[in-house]
Design a protein around this motif. Structure first.
Motif, PDB file in Angstrom:
ATOM      1  N   TRP A  38      11.870  15.016 -19.171  1.00 16.80           N
ATOM      2  CA  TRP A  38      10.609  15.451 -19.768  1.00 16.80           C
ATOM      3  C   TRP A  38      10.221  16.841 -19.267  1.00 16.80           C
ATOM      4  N   HIS A  39      10.365  17.075 -17.978  1.00 17.47           N
ATOM      5  CA  HIS A  39       9.965  18.345 -17.382  1.00 17.47           C
ATOM      6  C   HIS A  39      10.825  19.499 -17.876  1.00 17.47           C
ATOM      7  N   ASN A  40      12.095  19.199 -18.171  1.00 17.93           N
ATOM      8  CA  ASN A  40      13.030  20.238 -18.596  1.00 17.93           C
ATOM      9  C   ASN A  40      13.313  20.209 -20.095  1.00 17.93           C
ATOM     10  N   SER A  41      12.504  19.439 -20.836  1.00 21.79           N
ATOM     11  CA  SER A  41      12.643  19.338 -22.306  1.00 21.79           C
ATOM     12  C   SER A  41      14.059  18.940 -22.714  1.00 21.79           C
ATOM     13  N   GLY A  42      14.577  17.916 -22.056  1.00 18.70           N
ATOM     14  CA  GLY A  42      15.910  17.447 -22.368  1.00 18.70           C
ATOM     15  C   GLY A  42      16.807  17.459 -21.144  1.00 18.70           C
ATOM     16  N   LEU A  43      18.047  17.119 -21.355  1.00 20.59           N
ATOM     17  CA  LEU A  43      18.999  17.047 -20.253  1.00 20.59           C
ATOM     18  C   LEU A  43      19.307  18.453 -19.745  1.00 20.59           C
ATOM     19  N   PRO A  44      18.970  18.739 -18.490  1.00 16.37           N
ATOM     20  CA  PRO A  44      19.208  20.089 -17.966  1.00 16.37           C
ATOM     21  C   PRO A  44      20.690  20.314 -17.682  1.00 16.37           C
ATOM     22  N   GLN A  45      21.060  21.564 -17.648  1.00 16.42           N
ATOM     23  CA  GLN A  45      22.442  21.906 -17.334  1.00 16.42           C
ATOM     24  C   GLN A  45      22.627  21.922 -15.816  1.00 16.42           C
ATOM     25  N   ILE A  46      23.603  21.142 -15.348  1.00 17.89           N
ATOM     26  CA  ILE A  46      23.903  21.063 -13.921  1.00 17.89           C
ATOM     27  C   ILE A  46      25.115  21.945 -13.647  1.00 17.89           C
ATOM     28  N   ASP A  47      24.935  22.915 -12.773  1.00 19.47           N
ATOM     29  CA  ASP A  47      26.012  23.860 -12.492  1.00 19.47           C
ATOM     30  C   ASP A  47      27.229  23.180 -11.887  1.00 19.47           C
ATOM     31  N   THR A  48      27.004  22.257 -10.978  1.00 18.28           N
ATOM     32  CA  THR A  48      28.121  21.583 -10.316  1.00 18.28           C
ATOM     33  C   THR A  48      27.752  20.141 -10.046  1.00 18.28           C
ATOM     34  N   VAL A  49      28.742  19.275 -10.143  1.00 18.95           N
ATOM     35  CA  VAL A  49      28.548  17.847  -9.890  1.00 18.95           C
ATOM     36  C   VAL A  49      29.299  17.429  -8.636  1.00 18.95           C
ATOM     37  N   VAL A  50      30.530  17.914  -8.513  1.00 18.89           N
ATOM     38  CA  VAL A  50      31.332  17.605  -7.330  1.00 18.89           C
ATOM     39  C   VAL A  50      30.830  18.445  -6.158  1.00 18.89           C
ATOM     40  N   THR A  51      30.673  17.814  -5.011  1.00 14.51           N
ATOM     41  CA  THR A  51      30.039  18.458  -3.862  1.00 14.51           C
ATOM     42  C   THR A  51      31.023  19.304  -3.066  1.00 14.51           C
ATOM     43  N   ASP A  52      30.600  20.500  -2.714  1.00 16.51           N
ATOM     44  CA  ASP A  52      31.377  21.357  -1.817  1.00 16.51           C
ATOM     45  C   ASP A  52      30.888  21.147  -0.386  1.00 16.51           C
ATOM     46  N   PRO A  53      31.769  20.729   0.528  1.00 11.62           N
ATOM     47  CA  PRO A  53      31.343  20.562   1.918  1.00 11.62           C
ATOM     48  C   PRO A  53      31.017  21.903   2.560  1.00 11.62           C
ATOM     49  N   VAL A  54      29.944  21.942   3.320  1.00  6.92           N
ATOM     50  CA  VAL A  54      29.512  23.163   4.005  1.00  6.92           C
ATOM     51  C   VAL A  54      29.484  22.870   5.507  1.00  6.92           C
ATOM     52  N   PHE A  55      30.330  23.564   6.253  1.00 11.52           N
ATOM     53  CA  PHE A  55      30.386  23.359   7.698  1.00 11.52           C
ATOM     54  C   PHE A  55      29.290  24.175   8.372  1.00 11.52           C
ATOM     55  N   VAL A  56      28.584  23.546   9.303  1.00 10.23           N
ATOM     56  CA  VAL A  56      27.513  24.215  10.044  1.00 10.23           C
ATOM     57  C   VAL A  56      27.877  24.203  11.525  1.00 10.23           C
ATOM     58  N   TRP A  57      28.025  25.386  12.108  1.00 16.40           N
ATOM     59  CA  TRP A  57      28.301  25.448  13.541  1.00 16.40           C
ATOM     60  C   TRP A  57      27.063  25.004  14.309  1.00 16.40           C
ATOM     61  N   PRO A  58      27.197  23.969  15.130  1.00 13.30           N
ATOM     62  CA  PRO A  58      26.017  23.455  15.826  1.00 13.30           C
ATOM     63  C   PRO A  58      25.540  24.383  16.935  1.00 13.30           C
ATOM     64  N   ALA A  70      13.401  18.271 -10.526  1.00 10.46           N
ATOM     65  CA  ALA A  70      12.287  17.344 -10.750  1.00 10.46           C
ATOM     66  C   ALA A  70      10.959  18.093 -10.753  1.00 10.46           C
ATOM     67  N   PRO A  71       9.939  17.542 -11.414  1.00  8.14           N
ATOM     68  CA  PRO A  71       8.613  18.172 -11.407  1.00  8.14           C
ATOM     69  C   PRO A  71       8.074  18.276  -9.985  1.00  8.14           C
ATOM     70  N   PRO A  72       7.167  19.219  -9.744  1.00  3.85           N
ATOM     71  CA  PRO A  72       6.563  19.340  -8.414  1.00  3.85           C
ATOM     72  C   PRO A  72       5.955  18.022  -7.951  1.00  3.85           C
ATOM     73  N   LEU A  73       6.131  17.703  -6.701  1.00  2.00           N
ATOM     74  CA  LEU A  73       5.619  16.510  -6.021  1.00  2.00           C
ATOM     75  C   LEU A  73       6.396  15.235  -6.343  1.00  2.00           C
ATOM     76  N   ALA A  74       7.293  15.278  -7.326  1.00  2.22           N
ATOM     77  CA  ALA A  74       7.973  14.051  -7.741  1.00  2.22           C
ATOM     78  C   ALA A  74       8.830  13.464  -6.620  1.00  2.22           C
ATOM     79  N   MET A  75       9.595  14.292  -5.916  1.00  2.00           N
ATOM     80  CA  MET A  75      10.451  13.788  -4.851  1.00  2.00           C
ATOM     81  C   MET A  75       9.626  13.241  -3.688  1.00  2.00           C
ATOM     82  N   GLY A  76       8.496  13.874  -3.407  1.00  3.90           N
ATOM     83  CA  GLY A  76       7.621  13.364  -2.356  1.00  3.90           C
ATOM     84  C   GLY A  76       7.033  12.016  -2.714  1.00  3.90           C
ATOM     85  N   VAL A  77       6.657  11.855  -3.984  1.00  6.80           N
ATOM     86  CA  VAL A  77       6.138  10.572  -4.457  1.00  6.80           C
ATOM     87  C   VAL A  77       7.211   9.495  -4.346  1.00  6.80           C
ATOM     88  N   LEU A  78       8.433   9.832  -4.759  1.00  2.28           N
ATOM     89  CA  LEU A  78       9.533   8.877  -4.699  1.00  2.28           C
ATOM     90  C   LEU A  78       9.824   8.466  -3.259  1.00  2.28           C
TER      91      LEU A  78
END
Length: 387
Positions: A184-204, A315-323
């Motif tokens: 609803w917020h994006n007026s239809g199915l939004p385009q997702i740039d990537t679905v498969v996740t790229d791992p990102v290494f973070v030096w601790p 997602a619309p603003p506040l939606a993830m916080g509500v969830l």
């Protein structure tokens, strides 16, 4: 090599467990790593690493010990991170704290005094700290009602109505509502740039402040609210898992997955009960395969975590916080009830709750740490005066 048994009940139970385990808690996990300073790509990598970590840990433990050892990421731990101040070193400092928490988990598996020390903290005080952490998150859905009623209300109503029939599927149903809100917020199915996740290494980056303010509380919360109850569920269903080895294994997977952004991996309690149920398999000795299949599906979900996090970002603003708020509401209710149920520890539990909920930060230590310390101090003083 003996072929693994296949049974349709264990397969479908494993799928249901993975859906419930992943989609009921990924909003909190995502909020936790984002609060620690993770970028969108780091957050996607963290969800991927956390999901694969708990999937592989469940497979390894279930096959090795032939018990339905369901594994999860630490939802209470992620909630603690979501309301904590980020480390001065940013997400790299948080990753260092994740590693410390995992190392403590490994040590607790081999050195029983550490596990006893974590277990020695009175349960009402731990539950009070957890409920104090959760309070601010659970208030978000209702604070959002005046500002975004068309976002907050559908999620809250869906969660409440489905929860009257099945608490397990209340949050996944709310996730479906969130997806519809994205459309609803994006007026239809939004385009997702990537679905498969790229791992990102973070030096601790390691620091004493992160260790005390994030790592140690994360270990305590995970041990007290996830690992110990998870083993208790298995024992209550007639299994005799080697608790120390389970703790050490999930701790080791936490250490391995932390550089990719994931917080603590732990033994699960709720989904373990699903795997132990007779609906998983009529033969008790074969129910471990339900946890194995759940682990397989967790790994699959992890591979596609980028798609999930990208949709969350649309997602619309506040939606993830509500969830996140509705997802943790029952956890808050149960922890708050456990905190004040015993009269002899009610005062220190109430102090722990109030201090934790206050959100204060002193000497680089957050409110949850101070709440735990003050609650334990009052408890010790009361016992000394009474003796």
């Amino acid at each position: 090599m003996t072929a693994l048994p296949f049974h349709t009940q264990t397969f479908w139970t494993g799928l249901v467990v993975a859906i419930v385990g992943f989609f009921s808690s990924f909003p909190i996990f995502l909020a936790g790593v984002e609060a620690m300073g993770a970028s969108p790509t780091q957050a996607a990598s963290a969800v991927m690493a956390g999901s694969i970590s708990m999937g592989l840990a469940a497979i390894v433990l279930s096959l090795r010990y032939r018990v339905p050892a369901s594994v999860a990421w630490s939802t209470p731990g992620a909630a603690f991170l979501a309301v904590s101040a980020p480390d001065a070193a940013g997400f790299a400092g948080a990753v260092g704290a994740f590693i410390i928490a995992g190392v403590l988990g490994v040590i607790s598996g081999f050195w029983k005094p550490l596990a006893r020390l974590a277990a020695a903290i009175p349960a009402p005080i731990t539950m009070a700290m957890l409920s104090g952490v959760l309070l601010s998150i659970c208030l978000v859905p209702f604070k959002a009602l005046p500002d975004a009623p068309m976002v907050a209300l559908p999620i809250i109503v869906t969660w409440f109505i489905v929860g009257r029939f099945s608490r397990l599927f209340a949050v996944p149903a709310a996730v479906v509502t969130l997806f519809l809100l994205v459309l609803w917020h994006n007026s239809g199915l939004p385009q997702i740039d990537t679905v498969v996740t790229d791992p990102v290494f973070v030096w601790p980056v390691f620091s004493l402040s992160a260790a005390l303010g994030l790592g140690v509380p994360l270990f305590i919360v995970t041990m007290a609210t996830q690992n110990l109850p998870g083993v208790s569920v298995l024992r209550a269903n007639g299994y005799e898992p080697p608790a120390g080895r389970l703790f050490a294994t999930v701790g080791a997977f936490s250490v391995l997955s932390a550089p990719w952004g994931a917080a603590s991996t732990c033994v699960a309690a709720i989904t373990a009960a699903m795997c132990c149920d007779e609906n998983a398999h009529p033969d008790k000795s074969q129910r471990y395969m339900a946890a194995v299949w759940a682990g397989v599906f967790y790994c699959v979900f992890g591979v596609f975590a980028a798609g999930v996090t990208n949709l969350a970002g649309l997602a619309p603003p506040l939606a993830m916080g509500v969830l996140a708020g509705v997802a943790l509401f029952n956890v808050f209710a149960n922890s708050a009830a456990a905190a004040i149920s015993a009269e002899e520890t009610r005062e220190e539990a109430a102090l722990t709750f109030v201090v934790t909920a206050s959100g204060i930060t002193l000497f680089g230590l957050g409110a949850a740490v101070w709440g735990l310390l003050i609650g334990c101090l009052v408890h010790v003083i009361k016992r000394r005066l009474a003796s």
